[in-house]
Design a protein around this motif. Structure first.
Motif, PDB file in Angstrom:
ATOM      1  N   ASP A   1      -2.617   4.479 -16.253  1.00 52.84           N
ATOM      2  CA  ASP A   1      -1.917   3.949 -14.879  1.00 52.84           C
ATOM      3  C   ASP A   1      -0.523   3.818 -14.715  1.00 52.84           C
ATOM      4  O   ASP A   1      -0.383   3.286 -13.591  1.00 52.84           O
ATOM      5  CB  ASP A   1      -3.206   2.451 -14.483  1.00 52.84           C
ATOM      6  CG  ASP A   1      -4.377   2.706 -13.722  1.00 52.84           C
ATOM      7  OD1 ASP A   1      -4.640   3.952 -13.421  1.00 52.84           O
ATOM      8  OD2 ASP A   1      -5.085   1.865 -13.810  1.00 52.84           O
TER       9      ASP A   1
ATOM     10  N   ARG B   1       0.100   5.176 -11.693  1.00 54.42           N
ATOM     11  CA  ARG B   1      -1.143   5.156  -9.851  1.00 54.42           C
ATOM     12  C   ARG B   1       0.402   4.891  -9.839  1.00 54.42           C
ATOM     13  O   ARG B   1      -0.435   2.832  -8.864  1.00 54.42           O
ATOM     14  CB  ARG B   1      -2.100   5.095 -10.349  1.00 54.42           C
ATOM     15  CG  ARG B   1      -2.652   6.205 -11.413  1.00 54.42           C
ATOM     16  CD  ARG B   1      -3.838   5.767 -10.269  1.00 54.42           C
ATOM     17  NE  ARG B   1      -4.614   6.874  -9.779  1.00 54.42           N
ATOM     18  CZ  ARG B   1      -5.259   6.787  -8.496  1.00 54.42           C
ATOM     19  NH1 ARG B   1      -6.240   5.043  -8.999  1.00 54.42           N
ATOM     20  NH2 ARG B   1      -5.417   6.003  -7.313  1.00 54.42           N
ATOM     21  N   GLN B   2       1.310   4.138  -9.757  1.00 56.17           N
ATOM     22  CA  GLN B   2       2.094   2.553  -9.472  1.00 56.17           C
ATOM     23  C   GLN B   2       3.134   3.356  -8.068  1.00 56.17           C
ATOM     24  O   GLN B   2       3.517   4.598  -8.080  1.00 56.17           O
ATOM     25  CB  GLN B   2       2.840   2.149 -10.324  1.00 56.17           C
ATOM     26  CG  GLN B   2       2.529   1.951 -11.345  1.00 56.17           C
ATOM     27  CD  GLN B   2       1.320   0.952 -11.552  1.00 56.17           C
ATOM     28  OE1 GLN B   2       1.746   0.159 -11.188  1.00 56.17           O
ATOM     29  NE2 GLN B   2       0.422   1.199 -12.253  1.00 56.17           N
TER      30      GLN B   2
ATOM     31  N   ARG C   1       3.495   7.898  -3.442  1.00 60.55           N
ATOM     32  CA  ARG C   1       2.919   8.476  -5.224  1.00 60.55           C
ATOM     33  C   ARG C   1       4.228   8.759  -5.888  1.00 60.55           C
ATOM     34  O   ARG C   1       4.644   9.276  -5.653  1.00 60.55           O
ATOM     35  CB  ARG C   1       1.908   8.937  -4.378  1.00 60.55           C
ATOM     36  CG  ARG C   1       0.592   8.653  -4.196  1.00 60.55           C
ATOM     37  CD  ARG C   1      -0.315   9.622  -3.220  1.00 60.55           C
ATOM     38  NE  ARG C   1      -0.062  10.561  -2.044  1.00 60.55           N
ATOM     39  CZ  ARG C   1      -0.004  11.387  -1.828  1.00 60.55           C
ATOM     40  NH1 ARG C   1      -0.957  11.915  -2.247  1.00 60.55           N
ATOM     41  NH2 ARG C   1       0.545  11.632  -0.808  1.00 60.55           N
TER      42      ARG C   1
ATOM     43  N   ASP D   1      -0.578  10.916  -9.366  1.00 58.84           N
ATOM     44  CA  ASP D   1      -1.337  10.144  -8.526  1.00 58.84           C
ATOM     45  C   ASP D   1      -2.648  10.213  -8.697  1.00 58.84           C
ATOM     46  O   ASP D   1      -3.950   9.890  -8.504  1.00 58.84           O
ATOM     47  CB  ASP D   1      -1.082   8.771  -7.231  1.00 58.84           C
ATOM     48  CG  ASP D   1      -1.548   7.711  -7.046  1.00 58.84           C
ATOM     49  OD1 ASP D   1      -1.445   7.197  -6.962  1.00 58.84           O
ATOM     50  OD2 ASP D   1      -2.880   8.179  -6.497  1.00 58.84           O
TER      51      ASP D   1
END
Lengths: 401, 401
Positions: free
Chosen positions: B55, B58-59, B30, B43
């Motif tokens: 987002d 959030r990768q 995260r 995240d």
């Protein structure tokens, strides 16, 4: 025999079946395989359950398929041959054939690292004589290891992409100047595409070549000789190469080249053990170089001093990891004769001797608007020919701004 | 002032906020930002709607966030500062703080292309004197362009990854031999992380540095001097470098270094226009090199001859495209004094002079089991210090097989 009648006798019959990525009818990129002058839509074929590769054929690049490894490469190939030869599959498969002239071919895989070797003795000694007149034509390390370096993976592009003449710095008797390259050149090469990765700290020996390498592309490593000559000491070529490297759209699988292996030139002195490949084999690929349609050279790949297996073993001997999509190129392919060289630097002997083209014009290095096409064929099974497609590029003018 | 009490006075206070990727409690990687000795789980923060970046936070790598560009980098940073300073956010944010000693820090971004420059005059002239005694210490091109080359992106690893001593070929008076490198070295460098890409055929001028570069990492370009010395002519370093390049886990954003810009050394002769950066500024990063815990050098980055903006302008002047995740490094950072050099080649003057470590042992090059830690700090706002973290590596024995 394939039921695709047009493919019979073609260099792209079912003995070849190179993979690529294409766009047609406004759709997003799909994986296909060439048969004759058609592309078999493998995305559609996998969607229809005609060939199964765990959705690896339903991706926008070949990378997932490349990662599958030799057993699955063979399974898929065998199935494609079956689909294209058994009459019973014709009805299902025919609608998935797209005429080649209706598709755009794009970069077939995402390039990991790009390494360029320097493995033609004729090329290396020609360049040595041109750049270091009176000096050694081959440097002392050349016969002991396949000399190579890393190029720029992010500027590897599909055949047909315009090649913008690079701006840059070159030296003159009055000091360095900035401007468009005045000595823009080609390098006709063969590229090897890595499928199966290897771990950091591991090594891929000469015998493991076929377990990792999926296939072959043609490659033009466009080179700005004036920029290169000024920048390259002591860390090697940089901007003289990194503006553009073009590859052919079709990745020819090693299976298609099974009949093209020939003994490579004997190596003297003997190489160190980690480079000893037995049998010591090269590929009998016969390259052609056309400059605005005039055939100017036919470089023979079979004469390369270092073999693809030796290059891969050297590349990884220090523990360097391989990634799927890594691309390593042979270096400029030049034979012993002037009409067999893979660069215009050699063809014009450093720009000293002009080349006459069919339209009556002459050249030393590339002019804006010039087009260069590199093609190749190899012997296939039963007297057939395997086509490697073409890598084409046209020079666009520099953008000074 | 942050409500994270432990961060007050830290080099990782809210004036710094470097980004990284972490693993904890068996979960997948995260994105987080460091504050004091905690990682703020971004995240989790984006999932909870506390910070919004489409987002991109959030990768499993920073790449999507790096691609957003300066305006969004600033928006996210401003919001994180707000979350960590306004008491009203404490209840929501505190559960997202993970103690640093409970996380594993992994490679923060997927590397596109990796370029290594050679921009310290002291380093380049030291190496010149060591490798070419009696010759020119600086080659003729060195003051006209930032010399650089491409390294292997696929072997850039996170700090802490063991560095396996490479096998390879080196020359001896009796000819080339194969074996573990006997002259394993470090190169203490600073790396610049590209966020915003640029198109093929375009150029990024000296004034566009901050529009494309997101931030800075520390970098150790591990080098096998014996392999390098034998292989590097004429195409530059290859296997002597490509076995491992380590980077620090925290990418320090340029915003955190706003107070660290200082005038760079004057350049004589004057550079060509495309390299002229006004103002001509370097970064006052103060590096440290510890060898098994003994501080052996403090290389000053402020003295680098070529600036990061000049390096980027040069890298792209030929039309080379930038990709998100491209990494370019400064080259070894060496100051004028022996206790300011960034390589052991220089520290021991080619292996001729031993270094005494605190445990009473001596070294020329790296022994198996040795650990090297490169750290750095920079001046921050209002008398604060900005920490750049550390890049650490321990030498594992060669794997001969």
């Amino acid at each position: 025999m394939t039921w695709v009648a047009e493919a019979a006798g073609s260099a792209y019959g079912v003995h070849n079946l190179p993979y690529g990525v294409f766009r047609s009818a406004g759709r997003s990129p799909r994986i296909g395989v060439r048969v004759g002058d058609f592309v078999l839509d493998l995305d559609g074929a996998e969607a229809a359950g005609l060939v199964l590769a765990g959705d690896a054929l339903r991706q926008p690049t070949l990378n997932a398929f490349l990662a599958l490894g030799r057993a699955q490469w063979t399974t898929v190939r065998t199935r494609i041959v079956e689909l294209l030869t058994a009459e019973e599959h014709r009805a299902a498969v025919q609608p998935l054939l797209v005429p080649l002239d209706q598709v755009e071919l794009v970069l077939p895989f995402e390039v990991g690292d790009y390494v360029d070797f320097y493995s033609s003795e004729h090329h290396a000694s020609n360049v040595g004589q041109i750049f270091r007149p009176g000096g050694q034509s081959l440097l002392p390390n050349w016969r002991h290891l396949p000399v190579g370096y890393h190029g720029r993976a992010g500027t590897v592009v599909a055949s047909g992409t315009p090649v913008v003449r690079p701006m840059g710095q070159r030296n003159t008797p009055d000091g360095p100047v900035y401007g468009p390259s005045t000595r823009l050149d080609i390098e006709a090469e063969v590229g090897f595409v890595v499928g199966v990765p290897s771990p950091l700290g591991g090594r891929v020996g000469v015998d493991d070549f076929a377990a990792h390498v999926f296939g072959v592309v043609l490659l033009n490593d466009w080179s700005a000789r004036d920029i290169q000559a000024w920048e390259y000491q002591p860390l090697g070529p940089f901007l003289g190469k990194s503006f553009c490297t073009s590859i052919s759209p079709w990745v020819v699988p090693l299976e298609a080249l099974a009949d093209a292996w020939v003994p490579a030139p004997a190596q003297e002195p003997a190489v160190l053990d980690y480079l000893r490949d037995v049998p010591h084999l090269g590929l009998d690929l016969r390259l052609t170089v056309d400059w605005n349609g005039t055939r100017v050279s036919e470089p023979p790949f079979a004469g390369m001093y270092w073999t693809p297996a030796q290059q891969l073993a050297h590349l990884t001997v220090n523990g360097a990891a391989l990634r799927t999509g890594d691309l390593y190129a042979s270096g400029t392919v030049s034979g012993p004769r002037r009409d067999q060289v893979g660069s215009f630097l050699e063809l014009t002997w450093g720009g000293a001797e002009k080349v006459l083209l069919a339209d009556g014009s002459t050249r030393t290095f590339l002019a804006d608007g010039d087009t260069v096409t590199i093609g190749a064929t190899a012997p296939g099974p039963d007297g057939t020919t395997v086509g490697l497609g073409e890598v084409v590029g046209t020079i666009a003018p520099a953008r000074p701004d």
